[in-house]
Write a protein that holds these residues in place. Structure first.
Motif, PDB file in Angstrom:
ATOM      1  N   LEU A  18     -72.314 -21.350  65.451  1.00  0.00           N
ATOM      2  CA  LEU A  18     -71.448 -20.334  66.060  1.00  0.00           C
ATOM      3  C   LEU A  18     -70.035 -20.447  65.502  1.00  0.00           C
ATOM      4  O   LEU A  18     -69.425 -19.458  65.124  1.00  0.00           O
ATOM      5  N   MET A  61     -69.994 -19.412  61.802  1.00  0.00           N
ATOM      6  CA  MET A  61     -70.071 -17.961  61.593  1.00  0.00           C
ATOM      7  C   MET A  61     -68.736 -17.284  61.870  1.00  0.00           C
ATOM      8  O   MET A  61     -68.288 -16.431  61.105  1.00  0.00           O
ATOM      9  N   LEU A  62     -68.080 -17.674  62.967  1.00  0.00           N
ATOM     10  CA  LEU A  62     -66.804 -17.063  63.301  1.00  0.00           C
ATOM     11  C   LEU A  62     -65.711 -17.469  62.315  1.00  0.00           C
ATOM     12  O   LEU A  62     -64.736 -16.755  62.126  1.00  0.00           O
ATOM     13  N   SER A 120     -66.349 -20.701  74.638  1.00  0.00           N
ATOM     14  CA  SER A 120     -67.226 -21.418  73.711  1.00  0.00           C
ATOM     15  C   SER A 120     -66.480 -22.675  73.285  1.00  0.00           C
ATOM     16  O   SER A 120     -65.666 -22.640  72.352  1.00  0.00           O
ATOM     17  N   THR A 154     -68.466 -12.804  73.176  1.00  0.00           N
ATOM     18  CA  THR A 154     -68.039 -12.622  71.788  1.00  0.00           C
ATOM     19  C   THR A 154     -66.719 -11.871  71.710  1.00  0.00           C
ATOM     20  O   THR A 154     -65.810 -12.277  70.982  1.00  0.00           O
ATOM     21  N   THR A 162     -75.260 -21.218  73.380  1.00  0.00           N
ATOM     22  CA  THR A 162     -73.988 -21.474  72.708  1.00  0.00           C
ATOM     23  C   THR A 162     -73.852 -22.948  72.367  1.00  0.00           C
ATOM     24  O   THR A 162     -73.383 -23.318  71.294  1.00  0.00           O
ATOM     25  N   VAL A 199     -73.768 -13.646  66.346  1.00  0.00           N
ATOM     26  CA  VAL A 199     -73.130 -14.481  67.370  1.00  0.00           C
ATOM     27  C   VAL A 199     -73.507 -13.999  68.769  1.00  0.00           C
ATOM     28  O   VAL A 199     -73.811 -14.794  69.661  1.00  0.00           O
ATOM     29  N   THR A 200     -73.516 -12.684  68.971  1.00  0.00           N
ATOM     30  CA  THR A 200     -73.847 -12.134  70.295  1.00  0.00           C
ATOM     31  C   THR A 200     -75.314 -12.335  70.639  1.00  0.00           C
ATOM     32  O   THR A 200     -75.654 -12.596  71.802  1.00  0.00           O
TER      33      THR A 200
END
Length: 560
Positions: free
Chosen positions: A39, A42-43, A354, A70, A32, A60-61
């Motif tokens: 990360l 992407m989110l 995260s 996640t 992470t 992500v996972t």
């Protein structure tokens, strides 16, 4: 064999599980950290496309090595209003696919790579100890975590490595062969996973048992072991459900959708296995003969991929169902929540799993707080032009809220700082402390403007139309500077910094021109001397507000 022999076996299994979970935690945390920007990016790229959400959740996972991580982050993002339930549901479905990589990693223990994998622990530790580069340290810690996973698996394998045909082996297989009831096996999977809060750990134990020849349901167990795998997928929902306690209504719905997704999937696959008793022998054994570990990993993947593809077209139905079952408190309407919260956001601690994602969220929230402070300054300036003293209370209330939100943000920044951050994130945390100070100062300057309004009204002062027009033009430039600075801050657009500086220079020149013109009017007797205090202080305060707006734009240089 005495009692101590079995105690030793249990201790080895528990020790192996501990090493496995520690390795998973280290691998997850450091992966992470290494992917902190990706990360977060992407989110942040959630869209209305369910396929995009599925892909984001999977990716992500796979990076974070934890579907629980996640899913809990998604619950936090939905709770914060950054993500809709629709977007969150697609990502959760993807997370279930991404988590299957763990089973494949565990199944590698059956091949002759264990010695090499174990050496990763030493290599990773040395990299982490002797390197001064943060990224190299994180890579080393991730490798050490991966090595620990295999250390744990090796311990568990050795503990379960009974000699075929021995009394111990026969006794254990005899017990396992009696556990064949599908519902009981399903409940075992749910209960054990809920207890350890890790479907990965449960899958690892099952795969390790299979590798040692300890087959649930006995040698002719058929589909028996797969009911536990199905149950573990329901049990893993407990983490998200627990994390939603005390959260907003949509966060509870997101956690519940995760449960619904796995629950309906479990029903479908349970019925399927009951109807096709020879599925394991016909399909999985046929695909991977002699490798029960790989067969289990494949089933785990098939379960999650098929469920995701099956339910993906019905995301809206899941959302509607969650709305019906998880009802909103009638006393807490959306309007009331908005009125009560104003800018005081819910800095969700779920996101701290995260730190990079939490920091990205906080960065965006800081932009909103900046806008709120600017709205406060706008209200104060408009009240001055309109000779309206009633704005004083509004500005005081807004500044009280700015002070409160500042405390919340600083507290959240401290919690983020307590995590293991990459250097870029540490710089951003430091930069945000300065930005918050600038934002609060803008609110204080707005309060000063209301004081000048009071003098303006109560002392019966009058300003020329020329002055009013000049000050309005200056303030229009301040508003333009704010729009430019906000975009520069939010998108870290270094190209805009030159435009910001050029506009700020114009405002400085306007201040000088206004003061010079005022002095000239005083000398010519066109302006009352008692106006000077209000006039000069007003112009100076507005120019200082522009300085703080400029500082916020330039904060992106400190964040790099």
């Amino acid at each position: 064999m005495g009692v101590m022999y079995y105690v030793e076996i249990v201790m080895k299994i528990l020790g192996g599980m501990g090493a496995f979970l520690l390795g998973m935690n280290s691998l997850s945390g450091n992966m992470t950290r290494l992917a902190h920007g990706k990360l977060r990016s992407m989110l942040n790229k959630t869209s209305k496309s369910r396929f995009a959400g599925l892909g984001i959740g999977t990716a992500v996972t796979m990076i974070a090595q934890s579907s629980a991580l996640t899913t809990v982050m998604v619950v936090g993002l939905v709770n914060a209003g950054i993500m809709t339930l629709f977007q969150g549901t697609a990502i959760i479905m993807g997370a279930n696919i991404g988590t299957t990589i763990t089973a494949w990693i565990v199944s590698l223990n059956t091949f002759d790579i264990t010695t090499f994998a174990l050496s990763l622990t030493a290599i990773g530790v040395f990299m982490s100890m002797f390197s001064k580069n943060e990224k190299v340290k994180s890579v080393g810690s991730a490798l050490a975590g991966l090595g620990l996973i295999f250390v744990g698996l090796t311990f568990m394998s050795e503990a379960m490595n009974f000699e075929q045909g021995s009394a111990e082996f026969n006794a254990i297989t005899g017990v396992l062969s009696t556990v064949t009831n599908p519902l009981l096996l399903l409940l075992i999977g749910v209960a054990v996973t809920a207890l350890v809060q890790s479907s990965s750990a449960v899958t690892a134990i099952i795969i390790t048992m299979a590798g040692a020849g300890l087959l649930i349901g006995g040698a002719e167990g058929g589909n028996a072991v797969y009911y536990i795998i199905i149950g573990s997928n329901i049990g893993t929902c407990v983490t998200a459900l627990i994390s939603s306690i005390g959260a907003g209504i949509n966060a509870k719905r997101a956690a519940f959708i995760h449960f619904l997704f796995n629950f309906f999937g479990a029903i479908i696959f349970t019925v399927f296995l009951l109807c096709w008793g020879g599925f394991a022998d016909t399909v999985l054994v046929g695909m991977f003969p002699g490798h029960p570990e790989t067969q289990i990993a494949m089933f785990h993947t098939l379960f999650n991929v098929i469920c995701a593809l099956l339910f993906l077209p019905f995301i809206n139905l899941f959302v509607k169902l969650s709305n019906v079952i998880v009802r909103e408190n009638k006393k807490e309407t959306p309007e009331k929540r908005t009125e009560e919260r104003a800018i005081v956001a819910d800095f969700d601690e779920r996101l701290l799993r995260s730190p990079s994602v939490a920091l990205g969220y906080l960065y965006q929230e800081t932009g909103k707080i900046f806008s709120f402070a600017m709205d406060t300054l706008n209200r104060a300036f408009e009240a001055f032009i309109a000779k309206d003293e009633s704005a004083k209370q509004t500005v005081l209330d807004n500044n009280a809220e700015l002070a409160q939100i500042n405390k919340q943000v600083v507290s959240y920044l401290v919690k983020i700082s307590a995590s293991s951050l990459v250097i870029e994130d540490e710089q951003t945390v430091s930069s945000l402390h300065y930005v918050l100070s600038d934002i609060v100062r803008i609110g204080e300057l707005a309060d000063n403007v209301t004081k000048y309004t009071a003098h303006y009204v109560r002392d019966g002062l009058s300003f020329s139309a020329e002055f009013i027009e000049m000050i309005k033009r200056m303030y229009e430039k301040i508003c333009s500077l704010y729009v430019l600075s906000l975009a520069t801050f939010l998108y870290k657009d270094f190209e805009k910094l030159k435009e910001v500086d050029a506009l700020e220079d114009e405002i400085d020149k306007d201040r000088s021109a206004l003061v010079a013109a005022h002095i000239e009017r005083l000398n010519d007797g066109k302006c009352m001397p008692q106006n000077s205090n209000v006039f000069i202080n007003l112009v100076e305060n507005l120019e200082r507000a522009a300085d703080h707006i400029n500082f916020i734009a330039h904060s992106i240089e400190r964040a790099e």
